[in-house]
Enzyme design. Structure first.
Site, PDB file in Angstrom:
ATOM      1  N   HIS A  76       0.786  -1.233   0.000  1.00 14.56           N
ATOM      2  CA  HIS A  76       0.000   0.000   0.000  1.00 14.56           C
ATOM      3  C   HIS A  76       0.820   1.287   0.000  1.00 14.56           C
ATOM      4  O   HIS A  76       0.332   2.328  -0.419  1.00 14.56           O
ATOM      5  CB  HIS A  76      -1.018   0.009   1.149  1.00 14.56           C
ATOM      6  CG  HIS A  76      -0.453   0.427   2.475  1.00 14.56           C
ATOM      7  ND1 HIS A  76       0.104  -0.458   3.360  1.00 14.56           N
ATOM      8  CD2 HIS A  76      -0.346   1.637   3.056  1.00 14.56           C
ATOM      9  CE1 HIS A  76       0.526   0.187   4.426  1.00 14.56           C
ATOM     10  NE2 HIS A  76       0.266   1.469   4.273  1.00 14.56           N
ATOM     11  N   GLU A  80       3.259   5.467  -3.089  1.00 10.78           N
ATOM     12  CA  GLU A  80       3.386   6.736  -2.376  1.00 10.78           C
ATOM     13  C   GLU A  80       4.856   7.126  -2.223  1.00 10.78           C
ATOM     14  O   GLU A  80       5.238   8.262  -2.414  1.00 10.78           O
ATOM     15  CB  GLU A  80       2.725   6.581  -0.996  1.00 10.78           C
ATOM     16  CG  GLU A  80       2.951   7.725  -0.042  1.00 10.78           C
ATOM     17  CD  GLU A  80       2.202   8.977  -0.449  1.00 10.78           C
ATOM     18  OE1 GLU A  80       1.044   8.819  -0.888  1.00 10.78           O
ATOM     19  OE2 GLU A  80       2.775  10.067  -0.359  1.00 10.78           O
ATOM     20  N   ASP A  81       5.652   6.161  -1.848  1.00  9.67           N
ATOM     21  CA  ASP A  81       7.056   6.462  -1.589  1.00  9.67           C
ATOM     22  C   ASP A  81       7.913   6.422  -2.852  1.00  9.67           C
ATOM     23  O   ASP A  81       9.132   6.534  -2.769  1.00  9.67           O
ATOM     24  CB  ASP A  81       7.610   5.488  -0.533  1.00  9.67           C
ATOM     25  CG  ASP A  81       6.862   5.634   0.790  1.00  9.67           C
ATOM     26  OD1 ASP A  81       6.218   6.682   0.971  1.00  9.67           O
ATOM     27  OD2 ASP A  81       6.918   4.707   1.615  1.00  9.67           O
ATOM     28  N   ASP A 142      -4.375   0.404   7.454  1.00  9.82           N
ATOM     29  CA  ASP A 142      -3.176   1.249   7.477  1.00  9.82           C
ATOM     30  C   ASP A 142      -3.264   2.228   8.650  1.00  9.82           C
ATOM     31  O   ASP A 142      -2.346   2.363   9.449  1.00  9.82           O
ATOM     32  CB  ASP A 142      -3.129   1.989   6.125  1.00  9.82           C
ATOM     33  CG  ASP A 142      -2.114   3.110   6.078  1.00  9.82           C
ATOM     34  OD1 ASP A 142      -0.988   2.898   6.564  1.00  9.82           O
ATOM     35  OD2 ASP A 142      -2.447   4.184   5.539  1.00  9.82           O
ATOM     36  N   ASP A 264     -23.954  -0.363  30.832  1.00  9.06           N
ATOM     37  CA  ASP A 264     -23.291  -1.341  29.967  1.00  9.06           C
ATOM     38  C   ASP A 264     -21.772  -1.185  29.923  1.00  9.06           C
ATOM     39  O   ASP A 264     -21.138  -1.487  28.923  1.00  9.06           O
ATOM     40  CB  ASP A 264     -23.867  -1.263  28.547  1.00  9.06           C
ATOM     41  CG  ASP A 264     -23.579   0.076  27.880  1.00  9.06           C
ATOM     42  OD1 ASP A 264     -23.217   1.032  28.598  1.00  9.06           O
ATOM     43  OD2 ASP A 264     -23.703   0.151  26.651  1.00  9.06           O
TER      44      ASP A 264
HETATM   45 MN    MN Z   1       0.805   3.289   5.354  1.00  9.02          MN
END
Ligand code: MN
Length: 494
Positions: A76, A80-81, A142, A264
């Site tokens: 995931h 992005e990186d 994530d 509760d």
């Molecule tokens: Mn992540």
């Protein structure tokens, strides 16, 4: 707060619901790919970055998600990186997984200025942007690991923002997806970061109250087990559950901080095989212990909007105590904790659920998750109809498009807007010197109509100038005004 992580693939394989040969091979391949992609990268905490990918993936296995999602969990953060690109992912793992990873990456870019005020908008935006509910669930897996390890983040401001976001955006999403266990965890990890004083207060109250409760609860539990055994209900399981802290905090606020009004905090749970047994158990309990008036809730006959089913009742224990009992079937219990994730596991993707069915069990699932069906219907329109925004039943989205800067800021524009509008929304100088535009990383015409979720980048050049034609491309009055001003000024100077 977070557990020390190991990254043994075996842990995940053991959690998998469908450990077929091909599924195992897929997950192992994603594991190796992510390990290599994140090699040498560290988190703020000093842990290897790969441990984060591993934990996100493990969460997905715990939720009971399919192998594609578990694999996407490993991958995931690789887009992005910048460790890999979509093409490579598609070549290695196929369209489906590349699509999931890309979707999660796009969600990661969503930010809305003024988070607190716009939480609802962002929540809706999430739903509209994710074209497959699995994307949302991967994002939640994530976030769960990020919030569990938030202490390791060095910037106080950022910790606060992430925790607020978790309470306002992610936990309500988990709730809408019926993932009760996840919702509770997200909230309880975020709670001390957002409201440290209140957290301490609630925790102390809870500890004290639990001690008080314990003696009633244990005695009641033993008597209940004996009664159920006498009624030949030996296959019925009973257990305690303790209320999540943030949920208790919210309730305390509604009850003037009077903990004695909350029944509760701890509850007894009875898990049966069939619905008939649920009602039978309720009958047994009420014949022995007197119920509190107005506290019997039949969510089996009338499920909550997110699909939650259970019977709740609160009874006097006879020796001064009051105990809440929750009765449900095994299946309902699993659904309450894992929600939609448990159905995704044996349904290939959500889209299948729209097909008509004659199977009774499937019908029940469909009815319970009506909200998701609506979502899927919108999504179908997304793929078939470019004017899908008109079809969305959320007013907020009507006639608006949300697009993003490469940094992830959200720009909110009228539908049919183009990169020309976008450039002038950012700054008139950028508009006046725009030379070209990229949409989702591809060079695009400046008259391209922008769609929800597009990432737009404007290239400028000091010699570029607006032209008469731009007035046709611009949909917003801001852009048209700037263009007109520039053209007039330019005419005079010439
Ligand atoms: Mn992540």
């Amino acid at each position: 707060m977070a557990e020390k992580s190991t990254t043994d693939i075996q842990e995940i394989l053991e959690l998998m619901r469908e450990p077929t040969e091909s599924n195992i091979a897929l997950v192992k391949k994603a594991y190796a790919f992510a390990q290599k992609a994140h090699e040498g990268e560290m988190r703020f905490s000093g842990d290897a970055y790969f441990s984060h990918a591993f934990e996100a993936s493990k969460n997905l296995a715990k939720f009971g998600m399919d192998a594609a999602s578990i694999a996407a969990g490993f991958l995931h953060d690789t887009l992005e990186d910048g460790n890999t690109d979509e093409k490579t992912l598609e070549k290695e793992f196929g369209k489906e997984i590349a699509f999931l990873v890309d979707g999660v990456t796009k969600l990661g870019k969503l930010k809305y200025r003024g988070l607190e005020r716009h939480a609802e908008s962002l929540r809706k935006l999430f739903v509209a942007t994710a074209q497959d509910a699995r994307v949302l669930i991967i994002k939640l897996a994530d976030r769960l690991h990020n919030i569990q390890t938030l202490d390791g983040h060095p910037k106080k401001e950022k910790r606060h923002r992430i925790a607020v976001e978790t309470l306002e955006i992610y936990a309500p999403l988990a709730d809408r997806l019926g993932m009760g266990l996840l919702k509770g965890e997200l909230e309880d990890y975020a709670f001390p970061h957002v409201f440290p004083k209140e957290y301490k207060q609630v925790k102390e109250l809870m500890t004290k109250k639990r001690e008080d409760h314990k003696k009633y609860l244990e005695k009641f539990h033993r008597s209940l087990q004996k009664e159920l055994a006498q009624h030949q209900s030996s296959d019925i399981k009973t257990s305690y559950r303790v209320k999540h802290l943030y949920s208790l905090y919210q309730k305390l606020q509604r009850k003037d901080w009077d903990i004695d009004k909350i029944y509760d905090i701890t509850a007894i749970r009875v898990i049966t095989d069939t619905i008939e047994e649920c009602y039978r158990v309720l009958g047994i309990i009420h014949s022995i212990w007197r119920p509190l008036p107005g506290r019997i809730k039949d969510y089996i006959a009338l499920p909550k909007p997110n699909g939650y089913q259970s019977i709740h009742t609160t009874v006097f224990t006879g020796d001064g105590g009051i105990v809440e009992v929750q009765i449900r079937t095994k299946e309902m219990h699993h659904d309450a904790e894992y929600g939609i994730a448990s159905h995704l596991a044996y349904k290939k993707g959500l889209f299948d659920r729209l097909k008509p069915t004659t199977n009774d069990k499937e019908k029940v699932i469909k009815n319970k998750l009506g909200w998701i069906d609506e979502l899927i219907e919108w999504q179908e329109q997304v793929s078939e109809n470019t004017e899908f925004l008109k079809e969305l039943s959320i007013d907020f989205f009507k006639y608006r498009v949300f697009v993003f800067t490469p940094r992830g800021d959200t720009i909110d524009m009228p539908e049919d807007s183009t990169p020309v509008d976008f450039a002038y929304m950012i700054h008139s100088d950028i508009g006046n010197h725009m030379s070209s535009a990229k949409v989702n990383g591809k060079m695009s015409s400046i008259k391209t109509k922008l769609h929800n979720g597009d990432i737009v980048e404007i290239m400028t050049n000091k010699n570029s100038r607006p032209s008469q034609k731009w007035l046709e491309y611009a949909k917003t009055s801001i852009a048209q005004r700037h263009i007109r001003v520039w053209l007039q000024k330019n005419k005079k100077e010439n």
